[in-house]
Design a protein around this motif. Structure first.
Motif, PDB file in Angstrom:
ATOM      1  N   GLY A  67     114.594-119.457 -27.712  1.00 21.14           N
ATOM      2  CA  GLY A  67     114.331-118.037 -27.559  1.00 21.14           C
ATOM      3  C   GLY A  67     115.577-117.188 -27.409  1.00 21.14           C
ATOM      4  N   SER A  68     115.346-115.898 -27.202  1.00 21.52           N
ATOM      5  CA  SER A  68     116.424-114.901 -27.130  1.00 21.52           C
ATOM      6  C   SER A  68     116.923-114.735 -25.708  1.00 21.52           C
ATOM      7  N   VAL A  69     118.157-114.222 -25.585  1.00 17.50           N
ATOM      8  CA  VAL A  69     118.822-114.086 -24.291  1.00 17.50           C
ATOM      9  C   VAL A  69     119.290-112.647 -24.101  1.00 17.50           C
ATOM     10  N   ALA A  70     119.060-112.102 -22.908  1.00 10.92           N
ATOM     11  CA  ALA A  70     119.664-110.824 -22.496  1.00 10.92           C
ATOM     12  C   ALA A  70     120.469-111.090 -21.233  1.00 10.92           C
ATOM     13  N   PHE A  71     121.754-110.715 -21.249  1.00  9.29           N
ATOM     14  CA  PHE A  71     122.676-110.986 -20.147  1.00  9.29           C
ATOM     15  C   PHE A  71     123.116-109.642 -19.566  1.00  9.29           C
ATOM     16  N   VAL A  72     122.776-109.393 -18.298  1.00 10.60           N
ATOM     17  CA  VAL A  72     123.111-108.136 -17.640  1.00 10.60           C
ATOM     18  C   VAL A  72     124.233-108.395 -16.640  1.00 10.60           C
ATOM     19  N   PRO A  73     125.451-107.905 -16.901  1.00 11.38           N
ATOM     20  CA  PRO A  73     126.559-108.135 -15.976  1.00 11.38           C
ATOM     21  C   PRO A  73     126.411-107.268 -14.729  1.00 11.38           C
ATOM     22  N   GLN A  74     127.258-107.559 -13.734  1.00 10.05           N
ATOM     23  CA  GLN A  74     127.225-106.758 -12.511  1.00 10.05           C
ATOM     24  C   GLN A  74     127.686-105.327 -12.779  1.00 10.05           C
ATOM     25  N   ARG A  75     128.617-105.193 -13.683  1.00  8.53           N
ATOM     26  CA  ARG A  75     129.076-103.850 -14.060  1.00  8.53           C
ATOM     27  C   ARG A  75     129.628-103.926 -15.472  1.00  8.53           C
ATOM     28  N   ALA A  76     129.561-102.810 -16.178  1.00  3.68           N
ATOM     29  CA  ALA A  76     130.098-102.763 -17.537  1.00  3.68           C
ATOM     30  C   ALA A  76     131.244-101.768 -17.573  1.00  3.68           C
ATOM     31  N   GLY A  77     132.353-102.192 -18.166  1.00  5.69           N
ATOM     32  CA  GLY A  77     133.485-101.292 -18.286  1.00  5.69           C
ATOM     33  C   GLY A  77     133.303-100.360 -19.475  1.00  5.69           C
ATOM     34  N   VAL A  78     133.087 -99.090 -19.192  1.00  3.66           N
ATOM     35  CA  VAL A  78     132.930 -98.078 -20.236  1.00  3.66           C
ATOM     36  C   VAL A  78     133.994 -97.012 -20.012  1.00  3.66           C
ATOM     37  N   SER A  79     134.797 -96.743 -21.007  1.00  2.73           N
ATOM     38  CA  SER A  79     135.848 -95.742 -20.887  1.00  2.73           C
ATOM     39  C   SER A  79     135.255 -94.374 -20.588  1.00  2.73           C
ATOM     40  N   ASP A  80     135.920 -93.633 -19.707  1.00  2.00           N
ATOM     41  CA  ASP A  80     135.494 -92.262 -19.406  1.00  2.00           C
ATOM     42  C   ASP A  80     135.583 -91.362 -20.627  1.00  2.00           C
ATOM     43  N   LEU A  81     136.322 -91.798 -21.651  1.00  2.55           N
ATOM     44  CA  LEU A  81     136.473 -90.988 -22.856  1.00  2.55           C
ATOM     45  C   LEU A  81     135.373 -91.243 -23.878  1.00  2.55           C
TER      46      LEU A  81
END
Length: 229
Positions: A67-81
């Motif tokens: 089957g399929s997998v979804a992995f949710v990290p503790q936090r995601a690094g997203v640039s403020d820009l």
């Protein structure tokens, strides 16, 4: 009676250089259950989650998964820009079915709408993701995992640093996803998350030191340590 396992790990060792991070770990993970991986810092919990996800190859042992997998990290690094909205973040969860460059269809939009609602972030859908609080970001990331409608949902410390209401909502969604038929696996120190789990697997120094589940408590004595390979 439990279904056939959707993930099987057998005799897993993971090394960081010459240092062992996991030692001789064998686990079966089943659909329709919430499994929490617990243990002290540095015990190998996040490494185990990566092996379950298939994103880290072991030095020894085997992993099989259905089957399929979804992995949710503790936090995601997203640039403020980066001009990405909460809805954009949640919609990434549908890419496994659509592919990142295909037009979103009605089914995917409905999955995103439902995930936003269930994690109580629908009112934030148009807001920039970088403008959210830590708790709001964590709920948006879990909404991304929910939107994937995966067979295996993996969460790394999903309630850390959250207020009581956000933590309760995340625990409820974990239970709902298991009721849907997903295998939910969560790394956590949160007593409320451990209390709500169907099963708690405890790691100590990279080894399974305890495994308490529906069949009753089973304490596993750590095996003699093997030399690093």
């Amino acid at each position: 009676m439990l279904s056939a396992p959707c993930v099987q790990l057998r005799d897993i060792d993971v090394l960081f250089g010459a240092l062992p991070a996991l030692r001789d770990v064998s686990l079966d993970l089943h659909a329709g259950t919430v499994t929490v991986v617990a243990g002290p810092n540095g015990a190998g919990k996040s490494t185990l989650l990566e092996v379950v996800a298939g994103t880290r190859a072991p030095a020894r042992g085997s992993r099989s998964a259905l089957g399929s997998v979804a992995f949710v990290p503790q936090r995601a690094g997203v640039s403020d820009l980066l001009p990405i909205t909460v809805r954009d973040v949640v919609a990434v969860g549908t890419w496994g079915r659509l592919g990142p460059w295909r037009r979103t269809d009605a089914t995917a939009r409905a999955a995103v709408d439902e995930a936003l609602r269930r994690l109580e972030v629908a009112d934030l859908a148009r807001r920039p993701y970088v403008a959210l609080s830590g708790g709001q970001r964590q709920r948006a990331l879990l909404a991304q995992g929910v939107a994937a409608r995966a067979d295996l949902l993996l969460l790394d410390e999903p309630t850390t640093g959250l207020d009581a209401a956000s933590g309760a909502r995340i625990r409820a969604v974990m239970a709902e996803e298991a009721a849907r038929g997903a295998a939910v696996v969560c790394v956590s120190h949160d007593p409320a998350v451990l209390e709500a789990a169907d099963r708690v697997v405890t790691l100590v120094d990279g080894e399974v030191a305890g495994d308490t589940g529906a069949s009753g408590p089973r304490v596993v004595a750590p095996a003699p340590r093997k030399p690093a390979r």
